[in-house]
Scaffold this active site. Sequence first.
Site, short mmCIF file in Angstrom:
data_model
loop_
_atom_site.label_atom_id
_atom_site.label_comp_id
_atom_site.label_asym_id
_atom_site.label_seq_id
_atom_site.Cartn_x
_atom_site.Cartn_y
_atom_site.Cartn_z
N GLU A 352 0.79 -1.20 0.06
CA GLU A 352 0.05 0.00 -0.03
C GLU A 352 0.77 1.14 -0.04
O GLU A 352 0.51 2.24 -0.44
CB GLU A 352 -0.88 0.03 1.23
CG GLU A 352 -2.00 1.09 1.11
CD GLU A 352 -3.23 0.83 1.96
OE1 GLU A 352 -4.22 0.11 1.86
OE2 GLU A 352 -3.19 1.16 3.34
N HIS A 383 7.10 -26.91 3.05
CA HIS A 383 6.47 -28.12 2.46
C HIS A 383 5.28 -27.49 1.33
O HIS A 383 4.45 -28.29 1.18
CB HIS A 383 5.84 -28.80 3.40
CG HIS A 383 6.81 -29.63 4.42
ND1 HIS A 383 7.40 -30.82 3.87
CD2 HIS A 383 7.47 -29.09 5.47
CE1 HIS A 383 8.19 -31.21 4.84
NE2 HIS A 383 8.44 -30.27 5.87
N LYS A 511 -13.69 1.13 -4.18
CA LYS A 511 -14.73 1.52 -3.16
C LYS A 511 -15.86 2.51 -3.83
O LYS A 511 -17.19 2.36 -3.55
CB LYS A 511 -14.27 2.26 -1.95
CG LYS A 511 -13.16 1.36 -1.17
CD LYS A 511 -12.82 2.34 0.14
CE LYS A 511 -12.07 1.40 0.85
NZ LYS A 511 -11.56 2.41 2.14
#
Length: 549
Positions: A352, A383, A511
């Site tokens: 950000e 793994h 948004k």
Amino acid sequence: MSMIKTKIWKALQAHYEVICGQHMRDMFAGDRERFNKFSLQHNNLLLDYSKNRINEETMSLLFQLVREADLENWIKRMFNGERINHTEKRAVLHTALRNRSDQPVMLDGQDVMPEVRAELKKIRELAEAVRQRKWRGFSGQPITDVINIGIGGSSLGPEMVTDALRPYGIHDMRFHFVSNVDENHIMDTLELLKPETSLFIISSKSFTTQDTMLNASTARRWFLKNVDDESAINKHFVAVSANTRAAVEFGIAEENVFKMWDWVGGRYSLWSAIGLPIAISIGMEHFEAMLDGAYEMDQHFKTQPFEKNIPVVLALLGIWYNNFFGAQTQAVLPYDQHLSRLPAYLQQADMESNGKLVDRQGATVDYETGPVIFGEIGIAAQHAFYQLIHQGSKLIPADFLASITDFHCIKEHHRVLMSNVFAQTEALMKGKSEEDAAAELQKQGLSEKEIKELLPYKVFPGNKPTNTIMFRTLDPHTMGMLIAMYEHKIFVQGIIWNINSFDQWGVELGKQLAVKIQSELVDEQPVTAHDSSTNGLINFYKEMRPKNS
């Protein structure tokens, strides 16, 4: 002038052409002092960066780069309260929140420290009241569950630190962090709670953030459905906000609204009242120890020469791989279960901040900026995706983080854990040659034909860069140092890339569109106002959703 057209940048590019074909195996073989040359220690914190594709000339050129970027002056400007977040016309003073000296921190001619200290006192009072069971709910019962409702920096930071410092936390109290607007997050949390013993912390600077306020309203309705007394909200809801009026209208008592300042970005705010869950969990003494650790790293960053400055060195290594080797990613690999949320926290802090394509002059950059940050707990990651790091076609620099001792420190567990830290960084550096792989297969008794067929798969190229960051133990003081270290690393890289690390306009577009689309979902009429894909998705959703949803 574009950064890539400067003389020092061209010198680094020429140096890259020379060094890119060299292998770290040979660098270590040719220099027994490599660890001493390329490691830094600050008190109990060690950075080993010797397993990087660098030599003394590399670092000399990189230090010259950071000097030409005028970093020393930018550090002063940030700590002095100048409005270096130029697009929002704001100062960047999260460091004031952990200023442990008696020195003032000035902003527009006013010392911000009296307000900061007053807020810390208020945090202490609430934290101690809840921890000591003096804060009682409407029925007279003490608090058993603390629920933080926020998003982004108002959630990731407190959650990460509360998890990281769990051994120092109060163990007969539960902490929950609700950030997702998906109703399953809030509903799954509410299922675990009793209203009479729950304390909700609503964290929103504006107190209008859609995700946070929708979850807060759902929590409020749930509470009143069970309690049916609006005055009881005062005993079960507190707020962290710059919009006191909206919080009071929500039903929160004004004295239970904690302050936020516009000179603290959300992703840098855990040091403030946003850290209330941390303070309640670990107690104010430990919360202030975390502030002490961050302040210590601030002083290290401000005062140490660049050659001995841990955040600066980390930043320059990131520049080296991102901009010259073309590495697109950076892995964060903590070998400590309690740091499981650190990679996600640093994703926001870094991506950000430096995920920008426009420089401070408003021009589109012609070079790479922030990398993709990812990671996982080290043993689990071995793994999962270490295969790609070891033998994949991509170069992925990695930070390994490990503590020398643990809160419990069961010897057998911790030595196995640490053996993996040391083995993985050595393996990534050295790799395995064709000769060594063939000898290993011969020892296993394989025939020449079998060896020839299997050999290509058993070779590891090595030459994979890593930093190892070790510390004595993951206590509150060390936690503060580590977070501040990464904050300053991100800041340094933003200065070199000539971008503003403290705004986040890219968060807004989605948004804004969501608000428009939300109004289109209230009826069953097909939409045509968007591109064909978005229209098709919305209309499919409308056709398929149950009529009551």
